[in-house]
Design a protein around this motif. Structure first.
Motif, short mmCIF file in Angstrom:
data_model
loop_
_atom_site.label_atom_id
_atom_site.label_comp_id
_atom_site.label_asym_id
_atom_site.label_seq_id
_atom_site.Cartn_x
_atom_site.Cartn_y
_atom_site.Cartn_z
N GLY A 1 -45.30 16.99 5.20
CA GLY A 1 -45.11 16.19 3.99
C GLY A 1 -44.84 17.04 2.77
N TRP A 2 -44.55 16.36 1.68
CA TRP A 2 -44.31 17.02 0.40
C TRP A 2 -44.45 15.98 -0.71
N ILE A 3 -44.56 16.45 -1.94
CA ILE A 3 -44.68 15.57 -3.10
C ILE A 3 -43.49 15.81 -4.02
N VAL A 4 -42.92 14.75 -4.51
CA VAL A 4 -41.78 14.86 -5.41
C VAL A 4 -41.99 13.91 -6.58
N PHE B 1 -43.68 12.74 7.10
CA PHE B 1 -43.33 12.40 8.48
C PHE B 1 -44.57 12.62 9.33
N VAL B 2 -44.91 11.62 10.14
CA VAL B 2 -46.12 11.70 10.96
C VAL B 2 -45.76 11.38 12.41
N ASN B 3 -46.21 12.21 13.32
CA ASN B 3 -46.09 11.93 14.74
C ASN B 3 -47.35 11.15 15.15
N LEU B 4 -47.21 9.85 15.40
CA LEU B 4 -48.37 8.98 15.56
C LEU B 4 -48.22 8.08 16.78
N ILE B 5 -49.32 7.45 17.14
CA ILE B 5 -49.33 6.42 18.18
C ILE B 5 -49.35 5.07 17.48
N PRO B 6 -48.29 4.27 17.57
CA PRO B 6 -48.20 3.02 16.80
C PRO B 6 -49.39 2.09 16.96
N GLU C 1 -44.71 8.44 18.39
CA GLU C 1 -43.44 8.20 17.73
C GLU C 1 -43.50 8.85 16.34
N LYS C 2 -42.36 9.28 15.86
CA LYS C 2 -42.30 9.87 14.52
C LYS C 2 -41.94 8.79 13.51
N TRP C 3 -42.77 8.67 12.46
CA TRP C 3 -42.57 7.69 11.39
C TRP C 3 -42.48 8.41 10.05
N PHE D 1 -38.76 16.59 13.31
CA PHE D 1 -39.01 16.52 11.88
C PHE D 1 -37.79 17.12 11.18
N PRO D 2 -37.16 16.39 10.25
CA PRO D 2 -35.96 16.94 9.59
C PRO D 2 -36.31 18.00 8.55
N ILE D 3 -37.20 18.90 8.92
CA ILE D 3 -37.72 19.92 8.01
C ILE D 3 -37.60 21.28 8.69
N ALA D 4 -37.19 22.27 7.92
CA ALA D 4 -37.15 23.65 8.40
C ALA D 4 -37.85 24.53 7.37
N VAL D 5 -38.51 25.58 7.84
CA VAL D 5 -39.26 26.48 6.96
C VAL D 5 -38.85 27.92 7.26
N ASP D 6 -38.50 28.64 6.21
CA ASP D 6 -38.15 30.05 6.35
C ASP D 6 -39.40 30.89 6.07
#
Length: 647
Positions: free
Chosen positions: A229-232, A301-306, A318-320, A343-348
């Protein structure tokens, strides 16, 4: 005056929530989801927050200012020309050196490179590469990559998020006969329609201060975490525009009008970092709540059990995607639903050790030495500032005190009447001045060299010649430069297997799945010849079906154009070209291309002359006679003669 608004509990807006749920603020499922999202945000914030103190110090030494104490403020007020405490920009120079290498290594078109898995996928993978390259230019993604690498060097982590975006705008619409007639009669101007002008992958930077990673997973293993996650900081107007979009995941934005304070306790504003001079920041510098309606949004984005979240009956992960405004109001909740299921996130993380949760940054390693350099320099300046002033001992009964205290050059000091005619040498004298900080400059030089060696940003990489009285040979200079660049190449290779690989996979999968309209591309680059064999003109209209192929990502080797030992390759090329036996075993054209690219040429294929083949009709018996004489050869044997592949 504040507008009197209705309570959020007393109004109802017509929203269609996902999965048929009741996600109105105040409902049980709404509050449960908000609680679980904020629990994860709290855990992530507690994990990342202890890093802030060191990050602020790193931000401070990347600027040229130091907060002045009262004594130095008085000095500046008295004479602004006098030097006061500064930050020696050593870390800034090292940052620019490391960052320059990353830019030179990666930001060459195309940034992301692909190849087909099978022969039938070759052309489709090449077309996809060109389409993604066009997306990068339209959305200025190289700027986001630059910030990602900078954050990785400064903070140890450089997170980004990828979003499929559309550039909306107006274009002329033909309309029907009646609409055209009405527009002409009422002179209302040409008809326009609001359409998507371009679509593609946009890369957004996540501020490390506002990053909310899973605290149980190392930061370089993004795809193995439970949540990211992140805050904007947004504003209500922009959120309302997003809510209007087709198939928008946003909702409940209208309810935010009935809430005064929508700021998050986890959000770190720019004024709370060390990136700005604190003396220029006031309580109102970064906030204008009554004007801009700021809304702090926790995105996650959370990988969770619905079934455990009340979001369905499935018992498998599932990813929500969720978004919570002001830490209280759910404004987005939807399954991710993409084919890549990442997760549409990448970290360098350029200096990760493979084990730690929060890696140390390259600049953090040399922070202690930089801090010592600042201390040595500023103490030297303080001592010099004191030494250049007169330090006098006077007898006020013999000479005039006010004359002696006046700080003017060439001043006159008057003796008192009672001392007229007496020897005045003993009435005033200068205290001896000794500079105990003279050795500081030599110590600074030693610490600087050590910091350069530790960070890898040595003088050879910075373009500075080694300080020596001897003449430096070309061979020595090249060896030193190549050895220094090989250390920076390590950072680039690590980035290539971390952020670059994930980003290349995400943007390709998004393009393959979500592209809805044709894109026109120009046939240029390394694969122009292959494309021109399929398409006659210089442009191709690529449809979604053209890029529906299986692809592999070509990893980046971390090198930069012009960094190879081209002289050795030139010598090898000459040996091969002059030896027919060796020449039959090597492809001279490809070797020449490799040498040209090693010298910095970005697109060698642009200089290849197009073959002008003329055709002639001959009888079969005449052709056979010419073959027997050796004047003609079959096309499939052409490569054996020319050392070039037959197409």
């Amino acid at each position: 005056m504040f507008e009197q608004l209705e309570s959020i509990d007393s109004v109802t807006y017509d929203y269609r929530y996902p999965e048929g749920l009741n996600l109105k603020p105040g409902s049980e499922i709404h509050d449960d989801i908000v609680r679980m999202v904020m629990e994860r945000a709290d855990a992530a914030s507690s994990f990342i927050k202890p890093r802030f103190a060191k990050w602020r110090e790193l931000d401070r030494i990347l600027t040229a200012y130091i907060d002045l104490d009262e004594e130095e403020k008085d000095i500046i007020w008295d004479d602004y020309r006098k030097p006061v405490s500064i930050v020696v920009p050593l870390s800034f120079a090292n940052l620019e050196t490391l960052l320059t290498y990353q830019v030179a290594a990666f930001l060459n078109d195309p940034i992301f490179r692909y190849e087909g898995v099978e022969s039938r996928d070759t052309i489709g993978a090449i077309l996809m590469q060109h389409v993604i390259d066009k997306q990068n230019r339209r959305f200025k993604n190289p700027l986001a990559l630059h910030t990602m690498w900078r954050d990785g060097i400064v903070y140890g982590i450089g997170p980004v998020v990828v979003e499929w975006d559309r550039i909306m705008g107006y274009r002329k619409a033909e309309g029907n006969f009646f609409s055209r007639t009405a527009a002409k009669f009422f002179k209302s101007g040409p008809l326009r329609e609001y359409v998507a002008m371009f679509e593609g992958n946009r890369i957004y930077n996540i501020d490390p201060y506002n990053y909310l990673p899973d605290p149980n997973t190392p930061l370089h293993l993004v795809q193995e975490s439970e949540f990211q996650g992140w805050i904007v900081r947004r504003n209500r107007m922009s959120l309302l525009e997003d809510e209007l979009g087709e198939n928008s995941p946003w909702f409940n934005i209208k309810y935010l009008r009935h809430v005064r304070n929508l700021q998050s306790k986890y959000f770190v504003a720019d004024g709370e970092t060390g990136r700005y001079d604190s003396s220029l920041i006031t309580s109102d510098s970064f906030r204008a709540d009554d004007i801009t309606n700021p809304v702090d949004v926790v995105c996650m984005f959370v990988n969770l059990i619905p079934s455990e979240w009340g979001l369905g009956d499935s018992d498998y992960p599932e990813k929500w995607f969720f978004a919570v405004a002001g830490d209280k109001y759910l404004i987005a909740a939807s399954p991710q639903g993409t084919d890549h299921n990442m997760f549409p996130i990448a970290v360098d993380c350029p200096s990760f050790d493979g084990h730690g949760l929060a890696p140390t940054s390259p600049l953090e390693v040399t922070y202690g030495m930089h801090h010592a350099i600042n201390w040595l320099w500023n103490n030297h300046v303080t001592n010099v500032r004191k030494s250049i002033n007169d330090q006098l001992v006077i007898d006020p009964s013999i000479i005039n005190y006010n004359d002696a205290a006046t700080p003017k050059p060439g001043k006159l000091i008057r003796a008192r009447r009672s001392a007229f005619g007496r020897n005045l040498r003993d009435a005033i004298f200068q205290l001896p001045v000794s500079d105990i900080t003279r050795q500081n400059i030599a110590d600074i030089s030693v610490l600087k060299s050590l910091a350069d060696e530790v960070s890898g940003a040595t003088e050879a990489v910075k373009g500075l010649r080694r300080r020596t009285s001897e003449r430096v040979s070309a061979t020595e200079a090249m060896q030193v430069s190549n050895a220094a660049l090989s250390r920076l190449e390590k950072y680039a290779k690590v980035s290539g297997w971390q952020s670059y690989f994930d980003l290349a996979n995400i943007v390709a999968a998004n393009t393959k799945e979500l592209m809805s309209e044709e894109v026109s591309i120009k046939l240029t680059g390394d694969y122009a010849q292959e494309l021109q064999s399929e398409y006659s003109d210089g442009f191709v209209n690529v449809s979604p079906s053209d890029i529906d192929v299986f692809y592999d990502i070509i990893p980046h080797d971390g090198s930069i154009p012009g960094n190879n030992d081209t002289q050795a390759w030139v010598q090898l090329y000459q040996i091969i070209a002059n030896n027919p036996i060796i020449g039959q075993r090597f492809d001279l054209v490809r070797i020449f291309k490799h040498i040209a690219r090693g010298m910095g040429a970005k697109n060698v294929d642009e200089f290849i002359a197009k073959a002008n083949i003329s055709s002639k009709v001959m009888m079969e018996e005449d052709i056979q006679k010419q073959v027997d004489k050796g004047n003609m050869i079959p096309v499939e044997k052409l490569s054996e003669v020319t050392n070039a592949p037959a197409y």
